[in-house]
Design a protein around this motif. Structure first.
Motif, PDB file in Angstrom:
ATOM      1  N   SER A 188      84.479  69.769  86.087  1.00 58.56           N
ATOM      2  CA  SER A 188      83.942  70.473  87.260  1.00 58.56           C
ATOM      3  C   SER A 188      82.542  69.976  87.606  1.00 58.56           C
ATOM      4  CB  SER A 188      83.920  71.974  87.015  1.00 58.56           C
ATOM      5  OG  SER A 188      83.063  72.290  85.926  1.00 58.56           O
ATOM      6  N   VAL A 189      81.747  69.616  86.614  1.00 55.27           N
ATOM      7  CA  VAL A 189      80.400  69.108  86.879  1.00 55.27           C
ATOM      8  C   VAL A 189      80.484  67.731  87.523  1.00 55.27           C
ATOM      9  CG1 VAL A 189      78.229  68.416  85.817  1.00 55.27           C
ATOM     10  CG2 VAL A 189      79.403  70.445  84.998  1.00 55.27           C
ATOM     11  N   ILE A 190      81.397  66.906  87.046  1.00 56.40           N
ATOM     12  CA  ILE A 190      81.558  65.562  87.613  1.00 56.40           C
ATOM     13  C   ILE A 190      82.035  65.652  89.059  1.00 56.40           C
ATOM     14  CG2 ILE A 190      82.851  63.409  87.420  1.00 56.40           C
ATOM     15  CD1 ILE A 190      82.826  63.876  84.371  1.00 56.40           C
ATOM     16  N   ILE A 250      80.914  65.262  94.929  1.00 56.32           N
ATOM     17  CA  ILE A 250      80.986  65.922  96.239  1.00 56.32           C
ATOM     18  C   ILE A 250      79.598  66.024  96.877  1.00 56.32           C
ATOM     19  CG2 ILE A 250      81.422  68.132  97.376  1.00 56.32           C
ATOM     20  CD1 ILE A 250      83.807  68.440  95.431  1.00 56.32           C
ATOM     21  N   PHE A 251      78.612  66.537  96.131  1.00 55.32           N
ATOM     22  CA  PHE A 251      77.273  66.692  96.698  1.00 55.32           C
ATOM     23  C   PHE A 251      76.611  65.348  96.956  1.00 55.32           C
ATOM     24  CE2 PHE A 251      77.476  71.024  94.760  1.00 55.32           C
ATOM     25  CZ  PHE A 251      77.391  71.721  95.953  1.00 55.32           C
ATOM     26  N   GLY A 252      76.892  64.356  96.122  1.00 57.96           N
ATOM     27  CA  GLY A 252      76.331  63.020  96.344  1.00 57.96           C
ATOM     28  C   GLY A 252      76.857  62.383  97.610  1.00 57.96           C
ATOM     29  N   VAL A 253      78.170  62.464  97.819  1.00 60.19           N
ATOM     30  CA  VAL A 253      78.769  61.871  99.020  1.00 60.19           C
ATOM     31  C   VAL A 253      78.298  62.599 100.273  1.00 60.19           C
ATOM     32  CG1 VAL A 253      80.953  61.532 100.236  1.00 60.19           C
ATOM     33  CG2 VAL A 253      80.766  60.907  97.836  1.00 60.19           C
ATOM     34  N   LEU A 254      78.274  63.933 100.237  1.00 55.21           N
ATOM     35  CA  LEU A 254      77.794  64.686 101.397  1.00 55.21           C
ATOM     36  C   LEU A 254      76.323  64.394 101.680  1.00 55.21           C
ATOM     37  CD1 LEU A 254      79.478  68.173 101.009  1.00 55.21           C
ATOM     38  CD2 LEU A 254      79.928  66.455 102.752  1.00 55.21           C
ATOM     39  N   GLY A 255      75.510  64.275 100.642  1.00 54.73           N
ATOM     40  CA  GLY A 255      74.098  63.953 100.831  1.00 54.73           C
ATOM     41  C   GLY A 255      73.903  62.597 101.473  1.00 54.73           C
ATOM     42  N   TYR A 309      69.704  67.641  94.853  1.00 53.66           N
ATOM     43  CA  TYR A 309      70.568  68.544  94.093  1.00 53.66           C
ATOM     44  C   TYR A 309      71.539  67.757  93.218  1.00 53.66           C
ATOM     45  CZ  TYR A 309      73.529  72.519  92.974  1.00 53.66           C
ATOM     46  OH  TYR A 309      74.233  73.485  92.315  1.00 53.66           O
ATOM     47  N   THR A 310      72.039  66.644  93.728  1.00 50.89           N
ATOM     48  CA  THR A 310      72.906  65.772  92.935  1.00 50.89           C
ATOM     49  C   THR A 310      72.157  65.228  91.726  1.00 50.89           C
ATOM     50  OG1 THR A 310      74.128  65.146  94.916  1.00 50.89           O
ATOM     51  CG2 THR A 310      74.337  63.706  93.010  1.00 50.89           C
ATOM     52  N   ALA A 311      70.903  64.835  91.917  1.00 52.74           N
ATOM     53  CA  ALA A 311      70.108  64.327  90.802  1.00 52.74           C
ATOM     54  C   ALA A 311      69.865  65.409  89.756  1.00 52.74           C
ATOM     55  CB  ALA A 311      68.776  63.789  91.319  1.00 52.74           C
ATOM     56  N   VAL A 312      69.643  66.640  90.198  1.00 50.79           N
ATOM     57  CA  VAL A 312      69.443  67.744  89.256  1.00 50.79           C
ATOM     58  C   VAL A 312      70.726  68.007  88.468  1.00 50.79           C
ATOM     59  CG1 VAL A 312      69.027  70.238  89.109  1.00 50.79           C
ATOM     60  CG2 VAL A 312      67.591  68.819  90.564  1.00 50.79           C
ATOM     61  N   LEU A 313      71.865  68.002  89.156  1.00 47.56           N
ATOM     62  CA  LEU A 313      73.137  68.179  88.458  1.00 47.56           C
ATOM     63  C   LEU A 313      73.404  67.039  87.490  1.00 47.56           C
ATOM     64  CD1 LEU A 313      75.651  69.431  91.192  1.00 47.56           C
ATOM     65  CD2 LEU A 313      74.709  70.710  89.286  1.00 47.56           C
ATOM     66  N   PHE A 314      73.067  65.830  87.896  1.00 50.34           N
ATOM     67  CA  PHE A 314      73.313  64.664  87.056  1.00 50.34           C
ATOM     68  C   PHE A 314      72.440  64.682  85.799  1.00 50.34           C
ATOM     69  CE2 PHE A 314      72.623  60.164  85.925  1.00 50.34           C
ATOM     70  CZ  PHE A 314      73.939  59.810  85.678  1.00 50.34           C
ATOM     71  N   SER A 315      71.216  65.173  85.930  1.00 44.04           N
ATOM     72  CA  SER A 315      70.312  65.180  84.784  1.00 44.04           C
ATOM     73  C   SER A 315      70.749  66.185  83.724  1.00 44.04           C
ATOM     74  CB  SER A 315      68.883  65.475  85.226  1.00 44.04           C
ATOM     75  OG  SER A 315      68.784  66.789  85.725  1.00 44.04           O
ATOM     76  N   GLY A 316      71.413  67.253  84.134  1.00 44.66           N
ATOM     77  CA  GLY A 316      71.870  68.254  83.176  1.00 44.66           C
ATOM     78  C   GLY A 316      73.365  68.229  82.977  1.00 44.66           C
ATOM     79  N   ALA A 317      73.999  67.112  83.281  1.00 38.59           N
ATOM     80  CA  ALA A 317      75.460  67.036  83.263  1.00 38.59           C
ATOM     81  C   ALA A 317      75.988  66.909  81.838  1.00 38.59           C
ATOM     82  CB  ALA A 317      75.936  65.851  84.087  1.00 38.59           C
ATOM     83  N   THR A 319      68.791  64.659 108.250  1.00 46.92           N
ATOM     84  CA  THR A 319      68.108  63.871 107.232  1.00 46.92           C
ATOM     85  C   THR A 319      67.573  64.773 106.121  1.00 46.92           C
ATOM     86  OG1 THR A 319      67.505  62.263 108.917  1.00 46.92           O
ATOM     87  CG2 THR A 319      66.291  62.176 106.844  1.00 46.92           C
ATOM     88  N   ALA A 320      66.996  65.894 106.489  1.00 45.09           N
ATOM     89  CA  ALA A 320      66.474  66.837 105.487  1.00 45.09           C
ATOM     90  C   ALA A 320      67.606  67.412 104.627  1.00 45.09           C
ATOM     91  CB  ALA A 320      65.698  67.957 106.172  1.00 45.09           C
ATOM     92  N   LEU A 321      68.729  67.732 105.256  1.00 46.29           N
ATOM     93  CA  LEU A 321      69.879  68.224 104.485  1.00 46.29           C
ATOM     94  C   LEU A 321      70.404  67.150 103.541  1.00 46.29           C
ATOM     95  CD1 LEU A 321      71.902  70.251 107.141  1.00 46.29           C
ATOM     96  CD2 LEU A 321      70.754  71.138 105.114  1.00 46.29           C
ATOM     97  N   GLY A 322      70.408  65.915 103.989  1.00 48.58           N
ATOM     98  CA  GLY A 322      70.842  64.813 103.147  1.00 48.58           C
ATOM     99  C   GLY A 322      69.936  64.614 101.951  1.00 48.58           C
ATOM    100  N   ILE A 323      68.636  64.686 102.179  1.00 49.19           N
ATOM    101  CA  ILE A 323      67.686  64.554 101.081  1.00 49.19           C
ATOM    102  C   ILE A 323      67.858  65.704 100.095  1.00 49.19           C
ATOM    103  CG2 ILE A 323      65.217  64.645 100.507  1.00 49.19           C
ATOM    104  CD1 ILE A 323      64.712  63.090 103.097  1.00 49.19           C
ATOM    105  N   GLY A 324      68.058  66.905 100.617  1.00 50.08           N
ATOM    106  CA  GLY A 324      68.298  68.060  99.746  1.00 50.08           C
ATOM    107  C   GLY A 324      69.558  67.897  98.914  1.00 50.08           C
ATOM    108  N   GLY A 325      70.613  67.386  99.535  1.00 49.29           N
ATOM    109  CA  GLY A 325      71.857  67.158  98.802  1.00 49.29           C
ATOM    110  C   GLY A 325      71.707  66.106  97.724  1.00 49.29           C
TER     111      GLY A 325
END
Length: 64
Positions: free
Chosen positions: A34-36, A41-46, A21-29, A12-18
């Motif tokens: 490659s960013v998409i 990838i990180f969203g699905v794994l999370g 991280y997806t939200a951080v990537l999305f905010s600066g996308a 659960t903690a790894l999922g929340i972290g993923g």
């Protein structure tokens, strides 16, 4: 404490972290491919880690 619950909490903690991280990537996308790909990838794994961790915690019965 049950080992399955500890592993569920870790997943659960790894999922929340993923997801964070997806939200951080999305905010600066930008519009780069490659960013998409990284966001997807990180969203699905999370989501997978988060849901499997929650289900593992919920379905594990307490045994004393």
């Amino acid at each position: 404490m049950n080992l399955k619950r500890i592993f569920g909490a870790l997943l659960t903690a790894l999922g929340i972290g993923g997801l964070i991280y997806t939200a951080v990537l999305f905010s600066g996308a930008s519009a780069q491919t490659s960013v998409i790909k990284s966001i997807i990838i990180f969203g699905v794994l999370g989501i997978v880690f988060f849901v499997s961790g929650i289900n593992l915690i919920r379905t594990t019965k307490d045994e004393s």
